[in-house]
Design a protein around this motif. Structure first.
Motif, PDB file in Angstrom:
ATOM      1  N   GLN A   1       0.816  -1.211   0.000  1.00  0.00           N
ATOM      2  CA  GLN A   1       0.000   0.000   0.000  1.00  0.00           C
ATOM      3  C   GLN A   1       0.854   1.267   0.000  1.00  0.00           C
ATOM      4  O   GLN A   1       2.014   1.247   0.369  1.00  0.00           O
ATOM      5  N   THR A   2       0.208   2.360  -0.415  1.00  0.00           N
ATOM      6  CA  THR A   2       0.843   3.671  -0.422  1.00  0.00           C
ATOM      7  C   THR A   2       0.272   4.515   0.714  1.00  0.00           C
ATOM      8  O   THR A   2      -0.688   4.117   1.370  1.00  0.00           O
ATOM      9  N   MET A   3       0.837   5.684   0.910  1.00  0.00           N
ATOM     10  CA  MET A   3       0.315   6.598   1.936  1.00  0.00           C
ATOM     11  C   MET A   3      -1.142   6.947   1.651  1.00  0.00           C
ATOM     12  O   MET A   3      -1.959   7.004   2.556  1.00  0.00           O
ATOM     13  N   ASP A   4      -1.488   7.153   0.391  1.00  0.00           N
ATOM     14  CA  ASP A   4      -2.862   7.511   0.035  1.00  0.00           C
ATOM     15  C   ASP A   4      -3.845   6.387   0.342  1.00  0.00           C
ATOM     16  O   ASP A   4      -4.947   6.636   0.821  1.00  0.00           O
ATOM     17  N   SER A   5      -3.463   5.156   0.067  1.00  0.00           N
ATOM     18  CA  SER A   5      -4.394   4.044   0.264  1.00  0.00           C
ATOM     19  C   SER A   5      -4.545   3.641   1.728  1.00  0.00           C
ATOM     20  O   SER A   5      -5.418   2.848   2.059  1.00  0.00           O
ATOM     21  N   MET A   6      -3.718   4.211   2.595  1.00  0.00           N
ATOM     22  CA  MET A   6      -3.816   3.884   4.017  1.00  0.00           C
ATOM     23  C   MET A   6      -4.336   5.062   4.841  1.00  0.00           C
ATOM     24  O   MET A   6      -4.525   4.933   6.030  1.00  0.00           O
ATOM     25  N   SER A   7      -4.586   6.217   4.181  1.00  0.00           N
ATOM     26  CA  SER A   7      -4.847   7.412   4.981  1.00  0.00           C
ATOM     27  C   SER A   7      -6.302   7.838   5.070  1.00  0.00           C
ATOM     28  O   SER A   7      -6.707   8.391   6.077  1.00  0.00           O
ATOM     29  N   ASN A   8      -7.118   7.622   4.048  1.00  0.00           N
ATOM     30  CA  ASN A   8      -8.498   8.112   4.145  1.00  0.00           C
ATOM     31  C   ASN A   8      -9.507   6.965   4.211  1.00  0.00           C
ATOM     32  O   ASN A   8      -9.200   5.822   3.900  1.00  0.00           O
ATOM     33  N   VAL A   9     -10.714   7.300   4.607  1.00  0.00           N
ATOM     34  CA  VAL A   9     -11.753   6.307   4.870  1.00  0.00           C
ATOM     35  C   VAL A   9     -12.119   5.521   3.613  1.00  0.00           C
ATOM     36  O   VAL A   9     -12.253   4.297   3.655  1.00  0.00           O
TER      37      VAL A   9
ATOM     38  N   PRO B   1     -15.602 -20.300  -0.477  1.00  0.00           N
ATOM     39  CA  PRO B   1     -15.050 -19.038   0.024  1.00  0.00           C
ATOM     40  C   PRO B   1     -15.041 -18.942   1.552  1.00  0.00           C
ATOM     41  O   PRO B   1     -14.199 -18.273   2.127  1.00  0.00           O
ATOM     42  N   VAL B   2     -15.969 -19.589   2.235  1.00  0.00           N
ATOM     43  CA  VAL B   2     -16.068 -19.715   3.695  1.00  0.00           C
ATOM     44  C   VAL B   2     -16.231 -18.374   4.412  1.00  0.00           C
ATOM     45  O   VAL B   2     -17.145 -18.196   5.187  1.00  0.00           O
ATOM     46  N   VAL B   3     -15.351 -17.400   4.169  1.00  0.00           N
ATOM     47  CA  VAL B   3     -15.371 -16.122   4.883  1.00  0.00           C
ATOM     48  C   VAL B   3     -16.403 -15.204   4.232  1.00  0.00           C
ATOM     49  O   VAL B   3     -16.359 -14.952   3.034  1.00  0.00           O
ATOM     50  N   GLU B   4     -17.329 -14.706   5.054  1.00  0.00           N
ATOM     51  CA  GLU B   4     -18.400 -13.842   4.551  1.00  0.00           C
ATOM     52  C   GLU B   4     -18.041 -12.368   4.586  1.00  0.00           C
ATOM     53  O   GLU B   4     -18.509 -11.595   3.760  1.00  0.00           O
ATOM     54  N   ASP B   5     -17.241 -11.988   5.565  1.00  0.00           N
ATOM     55  CA  ASP B   5     -16.860 -10.587   5.670  1.00  0.00           C
ATOM     56  C   ASP B   5     -15.543 -10.471   6.419  1.00  0.00           C
ATOM     57  O   ASP B   5     -15.172 -11.358   7.188  1.00  0.00           O
ATOM     58  N   LEU B   6     -14.845  -9.385   6.186  1.00  0.00           N
ATOM     59  CA  LEU B   6     -13.602  -9.080   6.866  1.00  0.00           C
ATOM     60  C   LEU B   6     -13.776  -7.715   7.513  1.00  0.00           C
ATOM     61  O   LEU B   6     -14.235  -6.771   6.865  1.00  0.00           O
ATOM     62  N   LEU B   7     -13.451  -7.633   8.800  1.00  0.00           N
ATOM     63  CA  LEU B   7     -13.629  -6.394   9.541  1.00  0.00           C
ATOM     64  C   LEU B   7     -12.298  -5.916  10.086  1.00  0.00           C
ATOM     65  O   LEU B   7     -11.502  -6.716  10.571  1.00  0.00           O
ATOM     66  N   PHE B   8     -12.086  -4.609  10.007  1.00  0.00           N
ATOM     67  CA  PHE B   8     -10.957  -3.999  10.691  1.00  0.00           C
ATOM     68  C   PHE B   8     -11.479  -3.531  12.043  1.00  0.00           C
ATOM     69  O   PHE B   8     -12.184  -2.524  12.130  1.00  0.00           O
ATOM     70  N   ASN B   9     -11.178  -4.250  13.105  1.00  0.00           N
ATOM     71  CA  ASN B   9     -11.586  -3.820  14.443  1.00  0.00           C
ATOM     72  C   ASN B   9     -10.809  -2.584  14.868  1.00  0.00           C
ATOM     73  O   ASN B   9     -11.309  -1.741  15.596  1.00  0.00           O
ATOM     74  N   ASN B  10      -9.585  -2.508  14.400  1.00  0.00           N
ATOM     75  CA  ASN B  10      -8.727  -1.364  14.671  1.00  0.00           C
ATOM     76  C   ASN B  10      -7.715  -1.310  13.541  1.00  0.00           C
ATOM     77  O   ASN B  10      -7.150  -2.333  13.174  1.00  0.00           O
ATOM     78  N   PHE B  11      -7.504  -0.142  12.981  1.00  0.00           N
ATOM     79  CA  PHE B  11      -6.564  -0.019  11.877  1.00  0.00           C
ATOM     80  C   PHE B  11      -5.826   1.311  12.023  1.00  0.00           C
ATOM     81  O   PHE B  11      -6.434   2.372  11.966  1.00  0.00           O
ATOM     82  N   ILE B  12      -4.539   1.219  12.242  1.00  0.00           N
ATOM     83  CA  ILE B  12      -3.712   2.403  12.451  1.00  0.00           C
ATOM     84  C   ILE B  12      -2.611   2.397  11.411  1.00  0.00           C
ATOM     85  O   ILE B  12      -1.918   1.392  11.232  1.00  0.00           O
ATOM     86  N   ALA B  13      -2.441   3.526  10.745  1.00  0.00           N
ATOM     87  CA  ALA B  13      -1.353   3.686   9.766  1.00  0.00           C
ATOM     88  C   ALA B  13      -0.671   5.013  10.050  1.00  0.00           C
ATOM     89  O   ALA B  13      -1.326   6.049  10.126  1.00  0.00           O
ATOM     90  N   GLN B  14       0.646   4.963  10.211  1.00  0.00           N
ATOM     91  CA  GLN B  14       1.415   6.184  10.500  1.00  0.00           C
ATOM     92  C   GLN B  14       2.580   6.299   9.544  1.00  0.00           C
ATOM     93  O   GLN B  14       3.159   5.365   9.135  1.00  0.00           O
TER      94      GLN B  14
END
Length: 136
Positions: A90-98, A123-136
């Protein structure tokens, strides 16, 4: 007296068997969240600049049923490896905004589903959730 107890036991066994079967059917349709622990931590946007960029992602996968939960746990190392590889690219742009984080979440879900499809045939997995996501 013993005959009466035996008769009572004989009548209660089918009810117990039905209760156990009902419990198994519930497990098949029960939604569960499998947390990938410990959180994924690493570097991203390795553009050769002097500043180090770091991310930390607490990820949970939504599945239905005990079998799906076991399948995810069995393939967790492969899932973690794929997600680390994705986040590292990932780049800074792809990690910075919602909006970008939502696109990243969808791509991560697609890749996890592809892994599970390759490994289990579903496929088994129905959804993927970010419970917490920090990028600095």
């Amino acid at each position: 007296m013993k005959a009466w107890i035996l008769m009572l036991l004989a009548l209660s066994l089918p009810a117990l068997a039905q209760a156990e079967e009902g419990g198994k059917e519930e497990d098949v349709n029960k939604v569960a969240y499998v947390a990938l622990t410990p959180p994924l931590v690493g570097n991203y946007a390795l553009d050769g600049g002097p500043k180090l960029h770091v991310y930390k992602a607490d990820v949970a996968l939504r599945v239905t049923g005990a079998e799906a939960q076991k399948a995810v746990k069995a393939n967790e190392p492969l899932i973690r490896n794929q997600l680390v590889a994705l986040f590292t690219q990932q780049t800074m742009d792809s990690m910075s905004n919602v909006d970008s984080k939502e696109k990243l979440r969808q791509e991560a879900l697609k890749q996890v589903q592809q892994i599970m499809n390759d490994e289990t045939g579903k496929p088994v997995v129905e959804d993927l959730l970010f419970n917490n996501f920090i990028a600095q």
